[in-house]
Motif scaffolding. Structure first.
Motif, PDB file in Angstrom:
ATOM      1  N   VAL A 136       0.839  -1.206   0.000  1.00  0.00           N
ATOM      2  CA  VAL A 136       0.000   0.000   0.000  1.00  0.00           C
ATOM      3  C   VAL A 136       0.872   1.253   0.000  1.00  0.00           C
ATOM      4  CG1 VAL A 136      -1.599   1.369   1.389  1.00  0.00           C
ATOM      5  CG2 VAL A 136      -2.019  -1.072   1.050  1.00  0.00           C
ATOM      6  N   GLU A 137       1.889   1.277   0.832  1.00  0.00           N
ATOM      7  CA  GLU A 137       2.785   2.430   0.898  1.00  0.00           C
ATOM      8  C   GLU A 137       3.520   2.626  -0.416  1.00  0.00           C
ATOM      9  OE1 GLU A 137       5.226   1.526   4.238  1.00  0.00           O
ATOM     10  OE2 GLU A 137       3.715   2.132   5.730  1.00  0.00           O
ATOM     11  N   GLU A 138       3.926   1.528  -1.033  1.00  0.00           N
ATOM     12  CA  GLU A 138       4.604   1.594  -2.337  1.00  0.00           C
ATOM     13  C   GLU A 138       3.672   2.167  -3.405  1.00  0.00           C
ATOM     14  OE1 GLU A 138       6.155  -1.521  -5.780  1.00  0.00           O
ATOM     15  OE2 GLU A 138       5.769  -2.247  -3.752  1.00  0.00           O
ATOM     16  N   LEU A 139       2.415   1.734  -3.406  1.00  0.00           N
ATOM     17  CA  LEU A 139       1.453   2.209  -4.400  1.00  0.00           C
ATOM     18  C   LEU A 139       1.130   3.689  -4.211  1.00  0.00           C
ATOM     19  CD1 LEU A 139      -0.888  -0.897  -4.406  1.00  0.00           C
ATOM     20  CD2 LEU A 139       0.331  -0.009  -6.403  1.00  0.00           C
ATOM     21  N   GLY A 144       2.035   9.273  -6.509  1.00  0.00           N
ATOM     22  CA  GLY A 144       2.355  10.644  -6.122  1.00  0.00           C
ATOM     23  C   GLY A 144       1.767  11.108  -4.810  1.00  0.00           C
ATOM     24  N   LEU A 145       1.454  10.185  -3.906  1.00  0.00           N
ATOM     25  CA  LEU A 145       0.915  10.534  -2.594  1.00  0.00           C
ATOM     26  C   LEU A 145       1.852  10.029  -1.500  1.00  0.00           C
ATOM     27  CD1 LEU A 145      -2.849   9.629  -3.139  1.00  0.00           C
ATOM     28  CD2 LEU A 145      -1.827  11.911  -3.211  1.00  0.00           C
ATOM     29  N   ALA A 146       1.776  10.663  -0.340  1.00  0.00           N
ATOM     30  CA  ALA A 146       2.647  10.281   0.766  1.00  0.00           C
ATOM     31  C   ALA A 146       2.162   8.979   1.404  1.00  0.00           C
ATOM     32  CB  ALA A 146       2.671  11.391   1.818  1.00  0.00           C
ATOM     33  N   PRO A 147       3.068   8.074   1.799  1.00  0.00           N
ATOM     34  CA  PRO A 147       2.665   6.796   2.415  1.00  0.00           C
ATOM     35  C   PRO A 147       1.811   6.964   3.658  1.00  0.00           C
ATOM     36  CG  PRO A 147       4.981   6.754   1.788  1.00  0.00           C
ATOM     37  CD  PRO A 147       4.521   8.169   1.606  1.00  0.00           C
ATOM     38  N   GLU A 148       2.018   8.048   4.426  1.00  0.00           N
ATOM     39  CA  GLU A 148       1.249   8.239   5.659  1.00  0.00           C
ATOM     40  C   GLU A 148      -0.232   8.535   5.401  1.00  0.00           C
ATOM     41  OE1 GLU A 148       3.858  12.019   5.135  1.00  0.00           O
ATOM     42  OE2 GLU A 148       4.061   9.832   4.902  1.00  0.00           O
ATOM     43  N   SER A 158      -8.709  15.904  -1.967  1.00  0.00           N
ATOM     44  CA  SER A 158      -9.321  16.572  -3.112  1.00  0.00           C
ATOM     45  C   SER A 158      -9.732  15.543  -4.157  1.00  0.00           C
ATOM     46  CB  SER A 158      -8.331  17.562  -3.725  1.00  0.00           C
ATOM     47  OG  SER A 158      -7.234  16.861  -4.313  1.00  0.00           O
ATOM     48  N   GLY A 159     -10.447  16.011  -5.199  1.00  0.00           N
ATOM     49  CA  GLY A 159     -10.875  15.097  -6.252  1.00  0.00           C
ATOM     50  C   GLY A 159      -9.707  14.446  -6.973  1.00  0.00           C
ATOM     51  N   GLY A 160      -8.664  15.229  -7.263  1.00  0.00           N
ATOM     52  CA  GLY A 160      -7.499  14.672  -7.934  1.00  0.00           C
ATOM     53  C   GLY A 160      -6.780  13.653  -7.083  1.00  0.00           C
ATOM     54  N   GLN A 161      -6.667  13.925  -5.775  1.00  0.00           N
ATOM     55  CA  GLN A 161      -6.023  12.975  -4.878  1.00  0.00           C
ATOM     56  C   GLN A 161      -6.841  11.693  -4.753  1.00  0.00           C
ATOM     57  OE1 GLN A 161      -5.766  15.715  -1.541  1.00  0.00           O
ATOM     58  NE2 GLN A 161      -3.523  15.710  -1.686  1.00  0.00           N
ATOM     59  N   SER A 190      -7.395  21.946 -13.959  1.00  0.00           N
ATOM     60  CA  SER A 190      -6.007  22.138 -13.543  1.00  0.00           C
ATOM     61  C   SER A 190      -5.326  20.835 -13.148  1.00  0.00           C
ATOM     62  CB  SER A 190      -5.948  23.121 -12.361  1.00  0.00           C
ATOM     63  OG  SER A 190      -6.706  22.627 -11.263  1.00  0.00           O
ATOM     64  N   VAL A 191      -6.103  19.823 -12.756  1.00  0.00           N
ATOM     65  CA  VAL A 191      -5.491  18.560 -12.331  1.00  0.00           C
ATOM     66  C   VAL A 191      -5.688  17.446 -13.363  1.00  0.00           C
ATOM     67  CG1 VAL A 191      -5.741  19.107  -9.891  1.00  0.00           C
ATOM     68  CG2 VAL A 191      -7.542  17.825 -11.041  1.00  0.00           C
ATOM     69  N   ARG A 192      -6.449  17.711 -14.420  1.00  0.00           N
ATOM     70  CA  ARG A 192      -6.687  16.671 -15.428  1.00  0.00           C
ATOM     71  C   ARG A 192      -5.387  16.206 -16.077  1.00  0.00           C
ATOM     72  NH1 ARG A 192     -12.120  18.544 -18.772  1.00  0.00           N
ATOM     73  NH2 ARG A 192     -13.531  18.565 -16.960  1.00  0.00           N
ATOM     74  N   ALA A 193      -4.539  17.169 -16.449  1.00  0.00           N
ATOM     75  CA  ALA A 193      -3.283  16.814 -17.117  1.00  0.00           C
ATOM     76  C   ALA A 193      -2.415  15.956 -16.214  1.00  0.00           C
ATOM     77  CB  ALA A 193      -2.545  18.075 -17.540  1.00  0.00           C
ATOM     78  N   GLN A 194      -2.440  16.222 -14.904  1.00  0.00           N
ATOM     79  CA  GLN A 194      -1.634  15.430 -13.975  1.00  0.00           C
ATOM     80  C   GLN A 194      -2.073  13.970 -13.973  1.00  0.00           C
ATOM     81  OE1 GLN A 194      -1.759  17.258 -10.101  1.00  0.00           O
ATOM     82  NE2 GLN A 194      -1.530  19.326 -10.930  1.00  0.00           N
ATOM     83  N   ILE A 195      -3.391  13.748 -13.941  1.00  0.00           N
ATOM     84  CA  ILE A 195      -3.910  12.379 -13.919  1.00  0.00           C
ATOM     85  C   ILE A 195      -3.659  11.680 -15.246  1.00  0.00           C
ATOM     86  CG2 ILE A 195      -5.967  10.965 -13.623  1.00  0.00           C
ATOM     87  CD1 ILE A 195      -4.940  12.283 -11.048  1.00  0.00           C
TER      88      ILE A 195
END
Length: 322
Positions: A136-139, A144-148, A158-161, A190-195
């Motif tokens: 889970v932490e690896e994924l 692009g999210l923190a393991p914690e 947020s929606g993107g997260q 603003s977050v579409r390109a990131q996903i």
């Protein structure tokens, strides 16, 4: 890119029985997907486009057997999914996953993020408890999210997260095949390109075969290798991305591309505006389903269901005028 197909459909159809809103009586048969034959190559991204109600999402769900087809077959790595029982499908589904459109409703609000991502690992009894926690932490790091963040709840993001969490969940069992069903339509621009870029990177790094469903032709052009255009449950056109965008053959595809906004406000263009609305799938037009809105339609179009045939090498269209 591997040229061998990983997913194949043959004459795939899916219909639903609609019922009266007030009395629950049978109202008609909704023909959501009609006679779709498709071969998806391993490691390719197939873009699936069309207006709302064209059958894109139903096709994706039917391929995964989340909806059982009315007729036709679906083969994954040569295995006929339509002939499998629930127990066999459960094992195969480790290799096939989906990312849903709405990141708000697709995540269980009462579960922690870590439990959401590891649910598939728990169901299939993959690894020890410690190994699942590490996975889970690896994924989370991969998307692009923190393991914690594993200890938090979906409402804290947020929606993107949330969509990144959905993608992490889909990747947990290291699938070979992924359906992304309008994964950015509910997100801020603003977050579409990131996903989108995240999905492209993961597809390359994990060797994924992906079906990317969207109504946004510019997004599909950016992410896809090939593009398939659907209208009222039927395939209108299928081609390599550059061929379809550079030389669209079907009148429906031409109209869709002409409606795409251009970044240059000084550019003058002629628009081929489609007349009328998409007909009801309960009572689709005879012959070519697009004929009631097609500027090239003739009397013959009402009598003949056009076959999806090759009009150029690797380029297929369903129109008797071609």
């Amino acid at each position: 890119m591997d040229t061998m197909p990983i997913m194949e459909t043959e004459n795939l159809c899916k219909s639903f029985t609609s019922r009266s809103l007030f009395y629950g009586t049978r109202k008609g048969i909704v023909k959501a997907v009609q006679d779709v034959s498709l071969s998806i190559r391993a490691r390719e991204t197939l873009g699936l486009v069309g207006e709302s109600g064209s059958g894109k999402t139903t096709l994706g769900r039917t391929i995964l057997q989340l909806e059982r087809p009315t007729s036709g077959t679906v083969k994954f790595k040569g295995r006929d999914l339509t002939a499998m029982g629930n127990a066999e499908l459960r094992a195969v589904r480790r290799e096939m996953q989906i990312v849903y459109q709405d990141p708000y409703s697709s995540l269980e609000a009462r579960m922690r993020v870590g439990d959401i991502i590891s649910e598939g690992l728990d169901i299939h009894k993959v690894g020890t408890k410690k190994e699942r926690k590490e996975r889970v932490e690896e994924l989370l790091t991969t998307v692009g999210l923190a393991p914690e963040y594993a200890s938090r709840y979906p409402h804290e993001f947020s929606g993107g997260q949330r969509q990144r969490i959905s993608i992490a969940r889909a990747l947990a069992l290291t699938p070979d095949f992924l359906i992304a069903d309008e994964p950015v339509s509910a997100l801020d621009i603003s977050v579409r390109a990131q996903i989108i870029n995240l999905l492209m990177d993961l597809s390359r790094d994990f060797g994924l075969t992906m079906v990317f469903i969207s109504h946004d032709l510019l997004v599909v052009q950016h992410i896809s290798d090939r593009v398939m255009v659907m209208y009222l449950g039927r395939v209108m056109e299928l081609a390599e991305k550059d061929a379809l965008y550079g030389n669209p053959r079907h009148p429906y595809t031409v109209a869709l591309l002409e409606a795409v906004p251009k970044p240059d406000p000084t550019e003058r263009r002629e628009f081929r505006v489609l007349q009328g609305d998409v007909p009801s799938p309960v009572n689709p037009p005879s012959g070519c389903v697009f004929r009631t809105r097609c500027p090239l339609a003739t009397a013959e179009c009402a009598a003949v269901v056009p076959e999806l045939r090759q009009v150029e090498p690797g380029h297929f269209a369903a129109c008797i005028r071609l």
